[in-house]
Each structure stands twice: as C-alpha cells, then as structure tokens.
Design an enzyme around this catalytic site. Sequence first.
Site, PDB file in Angstrom:
ATOM      1  N   LYS A 197       0.862  -1.189   0.000  1.00  0.00           N
ATOM      2  CA  LYS A 197       0.000   0.000   0.000  1.00  0.00           C
ATOM      3  C   LYS A 197       0.895   1.234   0.000  1.00  0.00           C
ATOM      4  O   LYS A 197       1.616   1.489   0.957  1.00  0.00           O
ATOM      5  CB  LYS A 197      -0.905  -0.002   1.228  1.00  0.00           C
ATOM      6  CG  LYS A 197      -1.849   1.174   1.269  1.00  0.00           C
ATOM      7  CD  LYS A 197      -2.807   1.057   2.433  1.00  0.00           C
ATOM      8  CE  LYS A 197      -3.865   2.134   2.382  1.00  0.00           C
ATOM      9  NZ  LYS A 197      -3.328   3.480   2.282  1.00  0.00           N
ATOM     10  N   ARG A 245      -8.243  11.146  -6.842  1.00  0.00           N
ATOM     11  CA  ARG A 245      -9.141  10.383  -5.973  1.00  0.00           C
ATOM     12  C   ARG A 245     -10.502  11.075  -5.878  1.00  0.00           C
ATOM     13  O   ARG A 245     -11.538  10.459  -5.761  1.00  0.00           O
ATOM     14  CB  ARG A 245      -8.473  10.269  -4.600  1.00  0.00           C
ATOM     15  CG  ARG A 245      -9.355  10.061  -3.397  1.00  0.00           C
ATOM     16  CD  ARG A 245      -9.732   8.604  -3.281  1.00  0.00           C
ATOM     17  NE  ARG A 245     -10.406   8.333  -2.019  1.00  0.00           N
ATOM     18  CZ  ARG A 245     -11.654   8.688  -1.723  1.00  0.00           C
ATOM     19  NH1 ARG A 245     -12.387   9.352  -2.596  1.00  0.00           N
ATOM     20  NH2 ARG A 245     -12.169   8.398  -0.551  1.00  0.00           N
TER      21      ARG A 245
HETATM   22  P1  ATP Z   1     -10.058   6.035   1.104  1.00  0.00           P
HETATM   23  O1  ATP Z   1      -9.306   6.436  -0.107  1.00  0.00           O
HETATM   24  O2  ATP Z   1     -10.304   4.565   1.206  1.00  0.00           O
HETATM   25  O3  ATP Z   1     -11.275   6.880   1.367  1.00  0.00           O
HETATM   26  P2  ATP Z   1      -8.015   7.227   2.638  1.00  0.00           P
HETATM   27  O4  ATP Z   1      -7.937   8.351   1.677  1.00  0.00           O
HETATM   28  O5  ATP Z   1      -8.050   7.547   4.102  1.00  0.00           O
HETATM   29  O6  ATP Z   1      -9.249   6.303   2.374  1.00  0.00           O
HETATM   30  P3  ATP Z   1      -6.441   4.948   2.976  1.00  0.00           P
HETATM   31  O7  ATP Z   1      -7.404   4.507   3.989  1.00  0.00           O
HETATM   32  O8  ATP Z   1      -5.062   5.196   3.423  1.00  0.00           O
HETATM   33  O9  ATP Z   1      -6.894   6.251   2.256  1.00  0.00           O
HETATM   34  O10 ATP Z   1      -6.414   3.809   1.841  1.00  0.00           O
HETATM   35  C1  ATP Z   1      -6.964   3.775   0.600  1.00  0.00           C
HETATM   36  C2  ATP Z   1      -6.024   4.337  -0.458  1.00  0.00           C
HETATM   37  O11 ATP Z   1      -4.802   3.632  -0.570  1.00  0.00           O
HETATM   38  C3  ATP Z   1      -6.560   4.218  -1.870  1.00  0.00           C
HETATM   39  O12 ATP Z   1      -7.538   5.195  -2.144  1.00  0.00           O
HETATM   40  C4  ATP Z   1      -5.315   4.388  -2.730  1.00  0.00           C
HETATM   41  O13 ATP Z   1      -5.101   5.764  -2.971  1.00  0.00           O
HETATM   42  C5  ATP Z   1      -4.191   3.911  -1.828  1.00  0.00           C
HETATM   43  N1  ATP Z   1      -3.439   2.739  -2.304  1.00  0.00           N
HETATM   44  C6  ATP Z   1      -2.116   2.580  -2.167  1.00  0.00           C
HETATM   45  N2  ATP Z   1      -1.678   1.426  -2.655  1.00  0.00           N
HETATM   46  C7  ATP Z   1      -2.756   0.778  -3.145  1.00  0.00           C
HETATM   47  C8  ATP Z   1      -2.952  -0.493  -3.778  1.00  0.00           C
HETATM   48  N3  ATP Z   1      -1.943  -1.325  -3.991  1.00  0.00           N
HETATM   49  N4  ATP Z   1      -4.216  -0.815  -4.144  1.00  0.00           N
HETATM   50  C9  ATP Z   1      -5.250   0.010  -3.923  1.00  0.00           C
HETATM   51  N5  ATP Z   1      -5.128   1.232  -3.326  1.00  0.00           N
HETATM   52  C10 ATP Z   1      -3.894   1.619  -2.941  1.00  0.00           C
END
Ligand code: ATP
Length: 570
Positions: free
Chosen positions: A239, A259
């Site tokens: 991630k 996003r």
């Molecule tokens: P969200 O985007 O789920 O609302 P957030 O902005 O708080 O939550 P995180 O909870 O940290 O983000 O995790 C989701 C994000 O992780 C994804 O939106 C994407 O941008 C990122 N990401 C990083 N690596 C990956 C991966 N391998 N597959 C999918 N997403 C990934």
Amino acid sequence: MTFRELSEYFHRIEQTTSRLEMAEILRSLLEKASVEEVDKVVYLTLGELLPAFRGIEFGISEKLLMESLSKACGVRLSQVQTLYKQKGDLGDTAEELIGWQGRNLSLVRVYEELFDIARTRGTLDKVMKLINLLKGLSGFEAKYAVRIIIGRLRLGVGDATIIDAMAGGIRELKPYIERAYNLCSDLGLVAKRLKEGGLEAIKEFKIQLGYPIRMALAERVSSAQEIIQRLGRCGVEAKYDGFRLQVHKDSDKVEIYSRNLERMTEMFPDVVKAVMEDVKVQKVIIEGEALAVNEETGEFYPFQITIQRKRKYSIEEYARDYPLKLFAFDLLYLEEEDYTVKPYIERRKTLEELLSQTNTLRPSEMFITQEAKDIETFFEDVITRGLEGIMAKRLDAPYTAGSRNFNWIKLKRSYRGSLADTVDVVVVGYYYGKGARARLGIGGLLVAVYEPSTDTFKTVSKVGSGFTESEWVRLREMLDVIKLSHKHPRVDSLIEVDVWVEPRYVITVNADEITRSPLHTAGRTLEEPGYALRFPRAVSFIREDKNPEDANTVEEIIRLYQLQKSVSVE
Ligand code: ATP
C-alpha cells in the site's frame, strides 16, 4: 423553464429544514425539466456548470464581482462593499441593489451566458458579459446567479440526494442510476440519458474515456488473520502512500483524474509522457498510486513531498527533482471492453502484460497467499521500507466503482494504536469558544459522519484540539462563507451549536476510543444510544481531496467500535 422558476426552486430548497421535503422539491424540479434542460438543472443545483472533472472555473473574484455590480447598477464601488459587509453574502447584496425586473430569461439562456463568462479569457470581456447578464436578471434571480459565479450556492444538495430525486421513488431504478453515475461521475449526463431513453438507456450505460470512473474503496481490519478469514486465498499488494490517479488513454490523448475525480493532467507531465510512450494500446483506463522515489536509494519520499507538486514551484522543475513512479494496481477498461466486471485476478494479469517495466510505470508489488503468516511477513517488510501497509484483494471480485466494501481490505501501520484508524468527519457547525479561544471567535467544531441510507450526516463528536491558532482563524473564515441560518436539512443533531454550516468540509481526526453516547445521533436508534469519539483531535486541516459523502459512514464507526472491543479482549 425560466431561470426565475429555477430560482424559486432554489429558494424553497434553501428554506426547508426537512430532508424529505428537500428531496420532494428536487424531484418535482427534475420532473419539470425537459431533456435539454435537465443536465443544466443538475449542474446548477450542485453549484457548477459541469462536473468538477471538467475543470471549468468562472475566474471571477469577489472584487471583480463587486466591480461588475457597481457598474451594472450605477452605484459606487464603496457602496457595494458596505452593503456586502452588512449582508455577508454577495447574492443578497446583488438582490438588494438590483431594482429592475429583468427579461425573464430562460434557464438555458442563462446557463449559456454563464458558460460563456467562464470560458472568456480576458478580464475586461468577462466583466462586460457579466454586466450584460446581470441587466437581464431580476434581483431575485441575480442572487442565485451571483452565488453560482462565486462558488457559493450553498444548497447543500449532494450527489446521493440528486440520485434519489432522479429515481423519484421507483426502487427498481435507483441501482441502475447509481451504476451509471459510478461509471461516468457526471450526474447531468445520467439525468439526460434517463429523461431521453428511460430505464433502458440507463441499463445500457457504458464507460466512456474522458469520464472518470468513481473509485473503488477499501474497508479496514486490524489483523492479517481477519483478512484470511474474510477473503481466504487473496492477492496482497503493497500500500503506497501517494496520490491516487486514474489515467485515461484515448489514442494520442491522456487525461488524469484524482481520488476526488478532479482533472489533474497538467500536474503529471511525466506520467502522461510515460503512458504515451510505454502503454502500447489505443484505449485504456489504469489506476495506480503515484509517488516520488529517491532514485539514489530506492526509498519512497513521504507523501508531503509528493503533494508539494500541487503547491510548490514549477511542475516541470518538480518532475525533474522528484520524479514520480506510478504503481499501477488496476485495469478498468481496455480497447472498448469494460474490465470493471471481470475478476480482479484477470484484470491484474492483463495489467501486468500491459506494463512493460519502464522506469515510471510499473505494477504494484503483489503476491497471492492464503496464509496469515505470509501477510504478516510482507507487512513487516513494507513497513521497514517506509510504506504505509498492505492492501488485500478478493481474487474473484469485480471492480466495485464508487463503493467501499471488503473486496479490498487495508491493513495499516497505525492500526496497532488505540483506535484502529483515523476517522474522516464532516464539519456541520462551530462554537464561538470560551476563554482564550473567544478571541479567535471559534473554539470547537461539531462534526458528523455520513449515513448513506438516508443521505444524512449524523453527529459523532465535538472537536476542540489539533489545530494551530492560525488554522482556527482560517477555519472560521472558511466556515463563515458557508454558514446557515438554521441546521442543514441533511444534518441530524440533538446538539445545538453557535453557528450551523453547510456540510461541506472533511477533516481527519484521531481519537482514543469510540464510546456510546446519548448525545450523538450516529448509530442512535429508538432503543440504543449513539456513538461518539472520545478525546478527538484533528490530524489534518481540511481534506480538499474528499467530498462530505466521502467521510466515514455510521456503519464504519460501528465497525471500529467492534474492532476496538475485540482488540481489548486479546
Ligand atoms: P479512502 O481512499 O479509502 O477513502 P483514505 O484516503 O483515508 O481512504 P487509505 O485509507 O489510506 O486512504 O487507503 C486507501 C487508499 O490507498 C486508496 O484510495 C489508494 O489511494 C491507496 N493505495 C495505495 N496502494 C494501493 C494499492 N496497492 N491498491 C489500492 N489502493 C492503494
């Protein structure tokens, strides 16, 4: 439909404090609009001319608007300024200043004139056109036109509210409308198709290059075991903590969306170039995470470095000093074929074939396992390398556009703390503050989480710490722009505040734990109290990458509450 009629609808929406009534007003508005009008009605109700990813901006500052008003009305600029100070709203100012009846212009005509103003380059030309428009509007109509121009319509109507109104109470219709919207992110387009071709047209709705697909989101858990319990054999990816990008390639044209579905193409010239040169197909949509990597050490730079591109010096220079890599993790469309419906494992295989291992584009790190132990080892490894954690993915799941579910599961480093994760909440009001804070005029926020089933915001906490003094001042300025005379119809609260605001801004907070509380409406039922955050503190200023409906949901708060219980039992 005339613009006056639309304004009357806006006025009614503004007056109501009931979410049901708001939905009913919207429903009758959409019903009344013709095929030619309905997309424009949708955009204007959302305070826009086109969806955000089209990047249309009026480019008219408050100052320019006041100058135009002063010229159109033949009054001195100082007079306009004084009135604005009194009213606190430029729409109300325009309404008061304009004494004429207007020409009862049609909605389409006003929309086109607004569009023309936004597209016009030179300031002088813009002002001339704006004056011309104002002269054709009554004060009542100008109030709303002006608010749209300066981006402050403040109706607080969200996408889900419009979707409900479009479905007009026909249950069968709603999932298809949602799906069409998830595939194009353009509610105006969906409304138009629906009006033109009814259910059939919506059922046949397809992905289109140049229209971002609403992003699939991940659920969270607190252990590798839980991942295996839920997914069994699954794909596990690193991630990355960067910038999520959705890249559309259509022959010799590349577009990039964030996003939050904003068009970001100009910010990533290096990604555009790499896609043009290295992706050897005509039509494709790829998703990935972009981040800056230190070429010398192979280490990832922190997120702060990556996003500086947005703010700092010239993008070209930045692209040279901090070259980005795009770690591609999904394939959504390929040569006219919708890949979102295919299983993850198949999408992934084609994605890997597609990306020749170039320096800028590469598939995210991934392996398949059914052992919690393997996930744990990989987790430790990525953490040591400065990454955020891992993403586990269900092998046979389609890409669920616009939804958060357990097809994707995130496990992050910070999970081992007290609360399993930070929480994204929406600011719905604020307090003037006591003691030292009174000086700033703001001492605390009332915040809420999202309840998708009713499209409302349920309060979950008051937040009084985590911001610096200057951030509080900035917050107050930003909130005053969206303040309301009464609680917003989509906000459900038992608590009073000093100032209600439109539910628009998302902040991320950390908390010690989640407790049950009779004061808050998140998760509250007739028999059970709600949920509340204990000792919340803001960990970020306003999250510009999130819409209010992207905040955490009531259901997620309840899950976090349960997670915390299971962790404390261990
Ligand atoms: P969200 O985007 O789920 O609302 P957030 O902005 O708080 O939550 P995180 O909870 O940290 O983000 O995790 C989701 C994000 O992780 C994804 O939106 C994407 O941008 C990122 N990401 C990083 N690596 C990956 C991966 N391998 N597959 C999918 N997403 C990934």
